[in-house]
Design a protein around this motif. Structure first.
Motif, PDB file in Angstrom:
ATOM      1  N   UNK A 251       1.006   3.655  10.943  1.00  0.00           N
ATOM      2  CA  UNK A 251       1.412   2.872   9.760  1.00  0.00           C
ATOM      3  C   UNK A 251       0.484   3.189   8.591  1.00  0.00           C
ATOM      4  N   UNK A 252      -0.812   3.279   8.885  1.00  0.00           N
ATOM      5  CA  UNK A 252      -1.780   3.591   7.822  1.00  0.00           C
ATOM      6  C   UNK A 252      -1.480   4.945   7.186  1.00  0.00           C
ATOM      7  N   UNK A 253      -1.291   5.962   8.003  1.00  0.00           N
ATOM      8  CA  UNK A 253      -1.116   7.319   7.446  1.00  0.00           C
ATOM      9  C   UNK A 253       0.229   7.446   6.732  1.00  0.00           C
ATOM     10  N   UNK A 254       1.186   6.676   7.175  1.00  0.00           N
ATOM     11  CA  UNK A 254       2.467   6.610   6.465  1.00  0.00           C
ATOM     12  C   UNK A 254       2.257   5.984   5.073  1.00  0.00           C
ATOM     13  N   UNK A 255       1.460   4.912   5.040  1.00  0.00           N
ATOM     14  CA  UNK A 255       1.184   4.210   3.786  1.00  0.00           C
ATOM     15  C   UNK A 255       0.478   5.148   2.806  1.00  0.00           C
ATOM     16  N   UNK A 256      -0.455   5.933   3.326  1.00  0.00           N
ATOM     17  CA  UNK A 256      -1.173   6.891   2.471  1.00  0.00           C
ATOM     18  C   UNK A 256      -0.230   8.007   2.038  1.00  0.00           C
ATOM     19  N   UNK A 257       0.510   8.538   2.990  1.00  0.00           N
ATOM     20  CA  UNK A 257       1.334   9.713   2.729  1.00  0.00           C
ATOM     21  C   UNK A 257       2.502   9.452   1.798  1.00  0.00           C
ATOM     22  N   UNK A 262       0.835   1.933  -3.500  1.00  0.00           N
ATOM     23  CA  UNK A 262       0.887   1.929  -4.961  1.00  0.00           C
ATOM     24  C   UNK A 262       2.033   1.042  -5.453  1.00  0.00           C
ATOM     25  N   UNK A 263       2.052   0.737  -6.761  1.00  0.00           N
ATOM     26  CA  UNK A 263       3.115  -0.080  -7.346  1.00  0.00           C
ATOM     27  C   UNK A 263       4.425   0.698  -7.355  1.00  0.00           C
ATOM     28  N   UNK A 268       1.444   6.391 -11.499  1.00  0.00           N
ATOM     29  CA  UNK A 268       0.598   6.898 -10.422  1.00  0.00           C
ATOM     30  C   UNK A 268      -0.043   8.192 -10.909  1.00  0.00           C
ATOM     31  N   UNK A 269      -1.357   8.251 -10.810  1.00  0.00           N
ATOM     32  CA  UNK A 269      -2.051   9.465 -11.254  1.00  0.00           C
ATOM     33  C   UNK A 269      -3.048   9.903 -10.212  1.00  0.00           C
ATOM     34  N   UNK A 270      -3.263  11.215 -10.142  1.00  0.00           N
ATOM     35  CA  UNK A 270      -4.338  11.722  -9.274  1.00  0.00           C
ATOM     36  C   UNK A 270      -5.499  12.177 -10.138  1.00  0.00           C
ATOM     37  N   UNK A 271      -6.705  12.013  -9.600  1.00  0.00           N
ATOM     38  CA  UNK A 271      -7.920  12.261 -10.355  1.00  0.00           C
ATOM     39  C   UNK A 271      -8.855  13.117  -9.494  1.00  0.00           C
ATOM     40  N   UNK A 272      -9.349  14.212 -10.067  1.00  0.00           N
ATOM     41  CA  UNK A 272     -10.336  15.030  -9.343  1.00  0.00           C
ATOM     42  C   UNK A 272     -11.711  14.414  -9.532  1.00  0.00           C
ATOM     43  N   UNK A 273     -12.388  14.138  -8.430  1.00  0.00           N
ATOM     44  CA  UNK A 273     -13.691  13.468  -8.487  1.00  0.00           C
ATOM     45  C   UNK A 273     -14.710  14.254  -7.689  1.00  0.00           C
ATOM     46  N   UNK A 274     -15.962  13.920  -7.909  1.00  0.00           N
ATOM     47  CA  UNK A 274     -16.973  14.287  -6.927  1.00  0.00           C
ATOM     48  C   UNK A 274     -17.346  12.978  -6.233  1.00  0.00           C
ATOM     49  N   UNK A 290      -4.874  -5.282 -12.647  1.00  0.00           N
ATOM     50  CA  UNK A 290      -3.584  -4.875 -12.080  1.00  0.00           C
ATOM     51  C   UNK A 290      -3.664  -3.556 -11.307  1.00  0.00           C
ATOM     52  N   UNK A 291      -4.749  -2.831 -11.492  1.00  0.00           N
ATOM     53  CA  UNK A 291      -4.812  -1.478 -10.937  1.00  0.00           C
ATOM     54  C   UNK A 291      -5.079  -1.490  -9.434  1.00  0.00           C
ATOM     55  N   UNK A 292      -4.462  -0.560  -8.755  1.00  0.00           N
ATOM     56  CA  UNK A 292      -4.760  -0.306  -7.348  1.00  0.00           C
ATOM     57  C   UNK A 292      -5.243   1.135  -7.225  1.00  0.00           C
ATOM     58  N   UNK A 293      -6.004   1.395  -6.165  1.00  0.00           N
ATOM     59  CA  UNK A 293      -6.526   2.764  -6.046  1.00  0.00           C
ATOM     60  C   UNK A 293      -6.657   3.188  -4.596  1.00  0.00           C
ATOM     61  N   UNK A 294      -6.796   4.468  -4.425  1.00  0.00           N
ATOM     62  CA  UNK A 294      -7.042   5.063  -3.122  1.00  0.00           C
ATOM     63  C   UNK A 294      -7.996   6.227  -3.343  1.00  0.00           C
TER      64      UNK A 294
END
Lengths: 357, 485
Positions: A251-257, A262-263, A268-274, A290-294
């Motif tokens: 269920x977790x990996x489905x939620x991520x995948x 997310x809303x 929805x945006x992806x961000x390159x981080x270190x 209001x923001x959610x993140x992963x």
């Protein structure tokens, strides 16, 4: 050529003819990352829906070739029947995403932690350039150093340099079993410490993710079951946490995948981080109630989501909006003359959208 | 001197650096006139030795302003003639740009200058339990800048990929004079993968000044097996069985009888007697994983009916296995006055067929051929032995090499797995790519290098291409410093 084939070519030759016959073109797959093809109305939209199917797959070669419009679902299922997989865990499989759209978006899932992202498994492409020429670059074998590495360049290129028609990938044997652990991380600093320690450890983690909203770090191990039992015990002896039952892990990996954390219908945006930037990333997220993140790939990749109608703040990192209205590039973006020059080289008539569009 | 204005250009160039780092003397230039492809020698107009990134930028901008061709060079180990000087051009020797700018164990990255030696990265990372994965056989001397330019490989490519899979970002001065920064310290990219496009450009785009590399945790445990087989075919069948089993070894290598004979003579390697082929397989990972996988691997190997299978019992035995393997090429070179080494790739399922063809051609042309190759990824390294003093020796060897390259393309493979096209294989690029495809590559090259001054004459076919040859050992191979894969 009739209208139907303009909108949805059924062969690579038709794709090439379509590009030649239209002054402004953008390719669309299943539309699971709709922001990437929100361009002005004068662009003809070519659907890859009928350019679908795996055209070559020999499990003993660790490679397959598929048309750009092939749904990931079909690829994952076909590879799975032969005990293989794309180790970078392509995203939005159940949502219907295509392999071409995944390459153009440059999207990799949690499995990218162990052996690298989509860029590390793409071997070859056939694409139509701005003059309508159908070209093949890269190769179909797992190792090849002939010519410039266009296949990698097309990862994340958003159809701005050419239309992808066919793609060849390297695959790996799928590990025998996986084990998922939830570790506690009370704040971003604890999360970063865990990323560094677990990432440098002997355990060779398959995935290392975090959901800041839940104060949780998710660890996935992959390999022979007997070995994973020992490794999981060792990790849980060192960090407070729990081992997830198989159903909860799935269920977790489905939620991520599928981005179901997310809303729906939002940004929805992806961000390159270190990893060290995860502190600031978490602060930006917290500043907007209001923001959610992963956080993915041991702190190298962040996703941020906002409800419909909200818009992203400008972000101090490279970022790409996948869904929702607002800027395509909400973060910092380096601009060099060479980028324009390569665009002109591949698309001299400016048929495809600009990178700024 | 080919360019009538060269002396004026060179005196202006000399003004950019202290006299000690500007070389024009014939003896000084001689050291730079060849690389690992020793058949070719081209004397450059001058060699410049910058010590800082700013000096490199100034030199490239000078070359752009003066339309002066240049070749950036590290240690000169290219096997495809990649760092061969160009007529009427200069060599920019980058060995003194050898700083490891930053090593961040928490993020598992190293930021290095192009002159840093490949193994120096792993040495710096070792105290933190990390390593830099790409391991070309010349790794004790080749530079990261050269690895980036030619997307170098090594023995672990099936599992870990090539150089480009480990470069996260880079700063470069393009041949146009523009200084760019692609990618960064994150393992994730946003937008087109400019870093990926730059890696493997064979020096045709510009000069990398600073490269961000990903580091990986060093595997806790290795299990290395050497198995001898009566026939090459049996060894090939064992590879197929390993691949079909779902195991993912870090390396799968094969050496044939001639290569074994040479390794025995050169480094006193010991192999099971009466074998036509030796297979080397290495598993790596956490000890519990390796222990579980080795049971399966040992069963597969036992079922493949080897003459003998020898697992390495300790680190010393493992190193001995790899020493024999990595010395094989230079060892074979000692059996013959001259040789040609090839680097083609075939689909793995066609390895047996490819080797049978090579063996048949060897008989037909009366030329011995040793095979040492990366069986896991189908990357052949046939080494054709010939005597250049015989009137048709070289011509027959070239014909043999040409047949092998064409066979690789016809089988759906590649003319090069890891050595690059360079000068050596540029005439074979059209066997793999159409005229439109080569035109497309040339346009992109033109965007980076509008004047065609960065390493011209490499990768793309041109009239008057030099012959495809490889004479004898590189001086460093003779000294045992480097070896080929």
């Amino acid at each position: 050529m009739n209208l139907a084939s303009i909108l949805a070519p059924t062969s690579l030759e038709e794709l090439s003819a379509t590009v030649r016959s239209t002054p402004r073109v953008v390719a669309v797959g299943a539309g699971t990352k709709a922001r990437l093809t929100h361009v002005s109305a004068d662009f003809i939209r070519i659907s890859t829906a009928r350019l679908s199917g795996i055209v070559e797959y020999d499990p003993s070669e660790f490679t397959f070739t598929a048309l750009a419009g092939t749904p990931l679902r079909e690829i994952v299922a076909t590879l799975g029947e032969r005990g293989q997989s794309l180790p970078f865990d392509p995203l939005l499989v159940a949502s219907g995403a295509t392999i071409g759209g995944t390459v153009a978006a440059g999207l990799s899932g949690p499995g990218r932690f162990r052996f690298g992202g989509l860029r590390d498994f793409i071997l070859g492409v056939r694409f139509v350039d701005g003059e309508g020429r159908l070209l093949r670059m890269g190769g179909k074998v797992v190792k090849n150093a002939a010519g410039f590495d266009f296949p990698k360049f097309f990862v994340g290129s958003l159809g701005r340099f050419g239309v992808l028609g066919e793609i060849t990938f390297k695959v790996f044997p799928r590990p025998a079993t996986t084990r998922t652990l939830r570790l506690e991380a009370k704040d971003a600093a604890a999360m970063i410490k865990l990323f560094a320690e677990a990432g440098n450890s002997r355990w060779e983690l398959d995935a290392l993710e975090a959901s800041p909203g839940e104060n949780a770090v998710w660890v996935r191990l992959a390999g022979p079951a007997a070995a994973l039992d020992v490794l999981a015990q060792e990790i849980l002896a060192r960090y407070p946490g729990t081992s997830l039952p198989a159903a909860a892990a799935a269920e977790l990996w489905q939620r991520v995948g599928e981005f179901s954390w997310a809303h729906a219908g939002g940004v929805l945006a992806k961000v390159a981080l270190t990893p060290e930037q995860v502190t600031e990333f978490s602060a930006v997220v917290r500043a907007n109630p209001q923001a959610r993140s992963w956080v993915s790939a041991g702190g190298n990749l962040g996703f941020i989501s906002l409800p419909p109608g909200a818009s992203l703040p400008s972000l101090p990192w490279p970022a790409l909006a996948l869904r929702g209205a607002g800027l395509l590039w909400p973060g910092v973006r380096p601009r060099f003359d060479i980028m324009r020059a390569v665009k002109v080289a591949l698309d001299p008539l400016n048929r495809f959208p600009n990178l700024d569009d | 001197m080919e360019n009538p204005n060269a002396s004026g250009v060179l005196s202006r160039l000399a003004g950019l650096l202290p006299a000690s780092r500007f070389m024009r003397g014939p003896a000084q230039l001689a050291a730079y006139e060849s690389d690992g492809l020793t058949a070719f020698q081209v004397k450059p107009l001058a060699v410049v030795v910058p010590e800082t990134q700013d000096e490199v930028i100034a030199l490239v901008r000078f070359c752009h302003a003066e339309k002066l061709p240049f070749v950036a060079r590290g240690s000169g180990t290219s096997l495809s003639g990649g760092s061969l000087p160009v007529h009427g051009g200069i060599v920019i020797a980058l060995n003194r740009l050898n700083r490891i700018v930053r090593l961040d164990p928490g993020q598992r990255i190293a930021v290095v200058e192009p002159g840093v030696i490949n193994t120096a990265v792993t040495l710096a990372a070792q105290p933190y339990g990390l390593h830099y994965a790409p391991d070309p056989s010349s790794q004790s001397i080749c530079t990261i800048g050269g690895n980036v330019a030619f997307n170098s490989g090594g023995a672990h490519c099936l599992k870990y990929g090539m150089t480009s899979n480990h470069v996260l970002g880079l700063k470069a001065v393009l041949a146009s004079g523009e200084v760019v920064e692609f990618g960064g310290a994150s393992r994730e990219q946003i937008g087109p993968d400019w870093t990926g496009l730059f890696v493997g450009n064979e020096g045709l785009f510009g000069v990398a000044l600073e490269i961000t590399l990903q580091l990986l945790p060093r595997a806790e445990k290795f299990h290395t097996v050497l198995a001898g087989y009566r026939t090459l075919e049996q060894a090939g069948d064992a590879v197929s069985a390993i691949v079909a089993s779902g195991l993912l070894p870090g390396a799968i290598e094969i050496m044939d009888a001639l290569a074994l004979e040479a390794a025995v003579a050169a480094v006193h390697a010991e192999y099971p007697p009466g074998c036509e082929a030796v297979l080397i397989v290495e598993l790596e990972g956490p000890r519990e994983v390796v222990e579980a996988d080795r049971v399966r691997l040992d069963a597969i190997i036992a079922a493949s009916k080897p003459v003998e299978a020898r697992p390495a019992r300790d680190a010393a035995e493992r190193l001995a296995i790899w020493k024999g393997r990595k010395s094989a090429f230079s060892a074979v070179g000692r059996l013959s006055p001259d040789f040609i080494v090839q680097d083609g790739v075939v689909p793995r399922r066609r390895l047996g067929e490819a080797l049978r063809k090579i063996s048949a051609w060897s008989g037909e042309l009366g030329l011995r051929c040793a095979n040492v190759f990366h069986a896991g990824d189908g990357n052949l390294h046939p080494l054709i032995l010939y005597d250049g003093r015989q009137p048709d020796g070289l011509a027959r060897a070239e014909a043999f090499a040409g047949r092998i390259l064409k066979m690789c393309v016809e089988m759906g493979g590649s003319i090069t797995g890891e050595h690059g096209v360079g000068v050596e294989k540029r005439d074979y690029l059209p066997a793999m790519f159409s005229a439109d495809e080569i035109d497309c590559m040339k346009r992109v090259r033109g965007a980076f290098d509008p004047l065609g001054i960065a390493n011209p004459g490499k990768m793309f076919p041109e009239a008057g291409a030099p012959a495809l040859t490889q004479h004898g050992l590189h001086p460093l191979e003779k000294a045992g410093v480097i070896s080929r894969e």
